[in-house]
Scaffold this motif. Structure first.
Motif, PDB file in Angstrom:
ATOM      1  N   TRP A 144      19.470  -6.636 -16.303  1.00  0.00           N
ATOM      2  CA  TRP A 144      19.237  -6.758 -15.753  1.00  0.00           C
ATOM      3  C   TRP A 144      17.846  -6.432 -15.770  1.00  0.00           C
ATOM      4  O   TRP A 144      17.185  -7.517 -15.272  1.00  0.00           O
ATOM      5  CB  TRP A 144      19.446  -6.099 -13.714  1.00  0.00           C
ATOM      6  CG  TRP A 144      18.784  -5.987 -12.980  1.00  0.00           C
ATOM      7  CD1 TRP A 144      17.716  -5.177 -12.384  1.00  0.00           C
ATOM      8  CD2 TRP A 144      18.614  -7.032 -11.879  1.00  0.00           C
ATOM      9  NE1 TRP A 144      17.325  -6.474 -11.317  1.00  0.00           N
ATOM     10  CE2 TRP A 144      18.007  -7.143 -10.834  1.00  0.00           C
ATOM     11  CE3 TRP A 144      19.777  -8.833 -12.045  1.00  0.00           C
ATOM     12  CZ2 TRP A 144      17.610  -8.232 -10.401  1.00  0.00           C
ATOM     13  CZ3 TRP A 144      19.133 -10.010 -11.346  1.00  0.00           C
ATOM     14  CH2 TRP A 144      17.682  -9.310 -10.359  1.00  0.00           C
ATOM     15  N   ASP A 145      17.228  -5.632 -16.133  1.00  0.00           N
ATOM     16  CA  ASP A 145      16.854  -4.308 -16.872  1.00  0.00           C
ATOM     17  C   ASP A 145      16.375  -3.771 -17.729  1.00  0.00           C
ATOM     18  O   ASP A 145      17.208  -3.268 -18.590  1.00  0.00           O
ATOM     19  CB  ASP A 145      16.017  -3.547 -15.667  1.00  0.00           C
ATOM     20  CG  ASP A 145      15.060  -2.251 -15.850  1.00  0.00           C
ATOM     21  OD1 ASP A 145      14.359  -3.234 -16.077  1.00  0.00           O
ATOM     22  OD2 ASP A 145      15.208  -1.277 -15.422  1.00  0.00           O
TER      23      ASP A 145
ATOM     24  N   GLN B 171      13.616  -9.503  -5.772  1.00  0.00           N
ATOM     25  CA  GLN B 171      14.009  -9.316  -7.941  1.00  0.00           C
ATOM     26  C   GLN B 171      14.765 -10.184  -8.328  1.00  0.00           C
ATOM     27  O   GLN B 171      14.558 -11.379  -9.436  1.00  0.00           O
ATOM     28  CB  GLN B 171      14.731  -7.893  -7.663  1.00  0.00           C
ATOM     29  CG  GLN B 171      13.842  -6.443  -7.630  1.00  0.00           C
ATOM     30  CD  GLN B 171      14.331  -5.265  -7.860  1.00  0.00           C
ATOM     31  OE1 GLN B 171      15.829  -5.630  -7.494  1.00  0.00           O
ATOM     32  NE2 GLN B 171      13.916  -4.598  -7.574  1.00  0.00           N
TER      33      GLN B 171
ATOM     34  N   LYS C 127      13.369 -12.575 -11.248  1.00  0.00           N
ATOM     35  CA  LYS C 127      14.373 -12.632 -12.089  1.00  0.00           C
ATOM     36  C   LYS C 127      14.946 -14.136 -12.911  1.00  0.00           C
ATOM     37  O   LYS C 127      14.588 -14.531 -14.086  1.00  0.00           O
ATOM     38  CB  LYS C 127      15.961 -11.833 -12.012  1.00  0.00           C
ATOM     39  CG  LYS C 127      15.663 -10.691 -12.436  1.00  0.00           C
ATOM     40  CD  LYS C 127      15.331 -10.309 -13.471  1.00  0.00           C
ATOM     41  CE  LYS C 127      15.287  -8.260 -13.095  1.00  0.00           C
ATOM     42  NZ  LYS C 127      14.421  -7.722 -14.385  1.00  0.00           N
TER      43      LYS C 127
END
Length: 154
Positions: free
Chosen positions: A53-54, A127, A131
């Motif tokens: 995700w990050d 977010q 993404k």
């Protein structure tokens, strides 16, 4: 007076139907749709390649739960205090255009998330949109980075 009472009942029933659908029947908390100028196979393989995700996290966040080659992928993402599922559906419009639907659901707090969505978008949804927009742009850039040409007759 009689018309007002009838109108009140009709509106009440419609509100009750909406609430029942929104909180009980609706499959996802949030859905995102987009098209990509590439084949479903390329989209499918790029979705499978998503691991984090990050980028600052050294561990893989995404776990693939279910997959149906070239059409469906269900991913689970565990973040700090929440668990979400992403259900990707890929539909081939033709051989070079795919329509992608991403359904996002909060596994533990779905009703809370849906309630928040009535008033504003929660941070995770914002977010997620960013993404998936980045994923869409990445697909576009990859499709622009190669070219097929035929030299001569075969």
């Amino acid at each position: 007076m009689r018309k007002n009472k009838f109108l009140f009942y009709v509106v009440s029933i419609l509100v009750l139907i909406f609430i029942t659908w929104y909180f009980m029947v609706k499959k996802y908390d949030y859905q995102i749709y987009f098209t990509a100028k590439t084949s479903p196979g390329i989209v499918y393989n790029n979705i499978r390649a998503i691991k984090k995700w990050d980028s600052s996290n050294k561990f893989n966040d995404f776990i693939i739960l279910n997959k149906k080659p070239f059409s469906d992928i269900q991913q689970l993402i565990n973040l700090k205090d929440s668990t979400f599922t992403f259900e990707w559906r890929i539909l081939a419009i033709n051989d070079s255009i795919s329509k992608i639907k991403v359904g996002i659901k909060d596994v533990n707090n779905s009703i809370k998330t849906r309630l928040l969505l009535l008033f504003h978008k929660p941070r995770f949804i914002i977010q997620s949109i960013e993404k998936i927009e980045g994923f869409r742009k990445e697909l576009y850039n990859k499709s622009q980075s190669f070219k097929v040409s035929i030299k001569g007759l075969d």
